[in-house]
Scaffold this active site. Sequence first.
Site, PDB file in Angstrom:
ATOM      1  N   LYS A  11       9.634  51.462  66.305  1.00  0.00           N
ATOM      2  CA  LYS A  11      10.095  50.286  65.560  1.00  0.00           C
ATOM      3  C   LYS A  11      11.546  50.506  65.100  1.00  0.00           C
ATOM      4  CE  LYS A  11       5.400  49.135  64.010  1.00  0.00           C
ATOM      5  NZ  LYS A  11       4.534  48.910  62.822  1.00  0.00           N
ATOM      6  N   TYR A  51       1.715  40.061  67.205  1.00  0.00           N
ATOM      7  CA  TYR A  51       0.986  40.162  65.935  1.00  0.00           C
ATOM      8  C   TYR A  51       0.223  38.864  65.649  1.00  0.00           C
ATOM      9  CZ  TYR A  51       3.433  44.534  64.661  1.00  0.00           C
ATOM     10  OH  TYR A  51       3.892  45.834  64.599  1.00  0.00           O
ATOM     11  N   PHE A  59       2.372  39.180  54.201  1.00  0.00           N
ATOM     12  CA  PHE A  59       3.447  40.113  54.549  1.00  0.00           C
ATOM     13  C   PHE A  59       4.107  39.778  55.898  1.00  0.00           C
ATOM     14  CE2 PHE A  59      -0.542  42.196  55.919  1.00  0.00           C
ATOM     15  CZ  PHE A  59      -0.284  42.388  57.268  1.00  0.00           C
ATOM     16  N   ARG A  87      -3.526  56.375  69.117  1.00  0.00           N
ATOM     17  CA  ARG A  87      -3.772  55.915  67.734  1.00  0.00           C
ATOM     18  C   ARG A  87      -3.931  57.125  66.809  1.00  0.00           C
ATOM     19  NH1 ARG A  87      -2.896  50.693  65.866  1.00  0.00           N
ATOM     20  NH2 ARG A  87      -4.474  51.028  64.265  1.00  0.00           N
ATOM     21  N   THR A  93      -2.465  52.989  59.644  1.00  0.00           N
ATOM     22  CA  THR A  93      -1.419  51.987  59.395  1.00  0.00           C
ATOM     23  C   THR A  93      -0.590  52.321  58.158  1.00  0.00           C
ATOM     24  OG1 THR A  93      -2.880  50.341  60.383  1.00  0.00           O
ATOM     25  CG2 THR A  93      -1.045  49.510  59.067  1.00  0.00           C
ATOM     26  N   ARG A 104       3.152  58.968  61.750  1.00  0.00           N
ATOM     27  CA  ARG A 104       3.357  58.288  60.468  1.00  0.00           C
ATOM     28  C   ARG A 104       3.253  59.255  59.292  1.00  0.00           C
ATOM     29  NH1 ARG A 104      -0.186  52.989  62.287  1.00  0.00           N
ATOM     30  NH2 ARG A 104       1.550  51.731  63.070  1.00  0.00           N
ATOM     31  N   ASN A 114       6.591  51.840  59.020  1.00  0.00           N
ATOM     32  CA  ASN A 114       5.749  52.927  59.532  1.00  0.00           C
ATOM     33  C   ASN A 114       6.113  53.424  60.938  1.00  0.00           C
ATOM     34  OD1 ASN A 114       4.665  50.828  60.961  1.00  0.00           O
ATOM     35  ND2 ASN A 114       2.645  50.891  59.996  1.00  0.00           N
TER      36      ASN A 114
HETATM   37  P1  DAT Z   1      -1.190  49.035  63.078  1.00  0.00           P
HETATM   38  O1  DAT Z   1       0.308  48.967  63.226  1.00  0.00           O
HETATM   39  O2  DAT Z   1      -1.651  50.369  62.555  1.00  0.00           O
HETATM   40  O3  DAT Z   1      -1.925  48.627  64.334  1.00  0.00           O
HETATM   41  P2  DAT Z   1      -1.894  46.414  62.005  1.00  0.00           P
HETATM   42  O4  DAT Z   1      -2.016  45.977  63.421  1.00  0.00           O
HETATM   43  O5  DAT Z   1      -3.026  46.134  61.082  1.00  0.00           O
HETATM   44  O6  DAT Z   1      -1.606  47.998  61.921  1.00  0.00           O
HETATM   45  O7  DAT Z   1      -0.585  45.800  61.349  1.00  0.00           O
HETATM   46  C1  DAT Z   1       0.597  45.714  62.104  1.00  0.00           C
HETATM   47  C2  DAT Z   1       1.758  46.069  61.220  1.00  0.00           C
HETATM   48  O8  DAT Z   1       1.861  45.138  60.135  1.00  0.00           O
HETATM   49  C3  DAT Z   1       1.658  47.440  60.535  1.00  0.00           C
HETATM   50  O9  DAT Z   1       2.067  48.491  61.367  1.00  0.00           O
HETATM   51  C4  DAT Z   1       2.565  47.262  59.371  1.00  0.00           C
HETATM   52  C5  DAT Z   1       2.344  45.810  58.981  1.00  0.00           C
HETATM   53  N1  DAT Z   1       1.344  45.716  57.927  1.00  0.00           N
HETATM   54  C6  DAT Z   1      -0.002  45.787  58.066  1.00  0.00           C
HETATM   55  N2  DAT Z   1      -0.624  45.685  56.898  1.00  0.00           N
HETATM   56  C7  DAT Z   1       0.362  45.535  55.962  1.00  0.00           C
HETATM   57  C8  DAT Z   1       0.401  45.387  54.551  1.00  0.00           C
HETATM   58  N3  DAT Z   1      -0.727  45.355  53.823  1.00  0.00           N
HETATM   59  N4  DAT Z   1       1.611  45.277  53.939  1.00  0.00           N
HETATM   60  C9  DAT Z   1       2.751  45.299  54.654  1.00  0.00           C
HETATM   61  N5  DAT Z   1       2.795  45.436  55.990  1.00  0.00           N
HETATM   62  C10 DAT Z   1       1.626  45.558  56.642  1.00  0.00           C
HETATM   63 MG    MG Z   2      -2.185  46.814  65.262  1.00  0.00          MG
END
Ligand code: DAT
Ligand code: MG
Length: 151
Positions: A11, A51, A59, A87, A93, A104, A114
């Site tokens: 990222k 996403y 967020f 993963r 996350t 991370r 992250n």
């Molecule tokens: P991951 O990246 O572990 O697959 P995710 O798909 O649930 O996690 O979310 C995608 C991204 O969105 C994550 O890397 C960071 C952001 N994100 C997720 N939950 C969040 C939160 N509670 N507050 C802020 N950013 C968040």
């Molecule tokens: Mg994800």
Amino acid sequence: GGVERTLVAVKPDGVQRRYVGQIIQRFEKRGFKLVGLKMLQASDGLLSQHYRELVKKPFYPNLVDYMTSGPVVAMVWEGLNVVQSSRRMVGPTNPAEAPAGTVRGDLSLHVSRNVVHASDSVEGAEREIKLWFEGKELLNWECYDHSLTYK
Ligand code: DAT
Ligand code: MG
């Protein structure tokens, strides 16, 4: 699982902090094969598809600002059980919950910064790879040491 492919993306914070090489090295050392790699500026449209389950989250606007704040390095890695293994290598996350030794857990502190993305399922990986890469950008090549790392 068998031999799979997954999308891993450094990222914008990871690129800015010059962690691209370290992150690639972790996947190379583990034994995975790089089959696609590019640097790009992600668009709002790409991110809304990538996403798609998160677009209604509070967020989400901040997530898009972050993900469009600079270049991303997108990669496709191939190998045995690569979706689940990557993963685990990336960690949870929220970096606050990420064990030391994960990307991370070693390199980040806050969920909104992250450092890296990794697909969370084989189906998700297939969908994301199609979104981020054209078919001709993925190379099929023989990794000569796989006779040592695969039974
Ligand atoms: P991951 O990246 O572990 O697959 P995710 O798909 O649930 O996690 O979310 C995608 C991204 O969105 C994550 O890397 C960071 C952001 N994100 C997720 N939950 C969040 C939160 N509670 N507050 C802020 N950013 C968040
Ligand atoms: Mg994800």
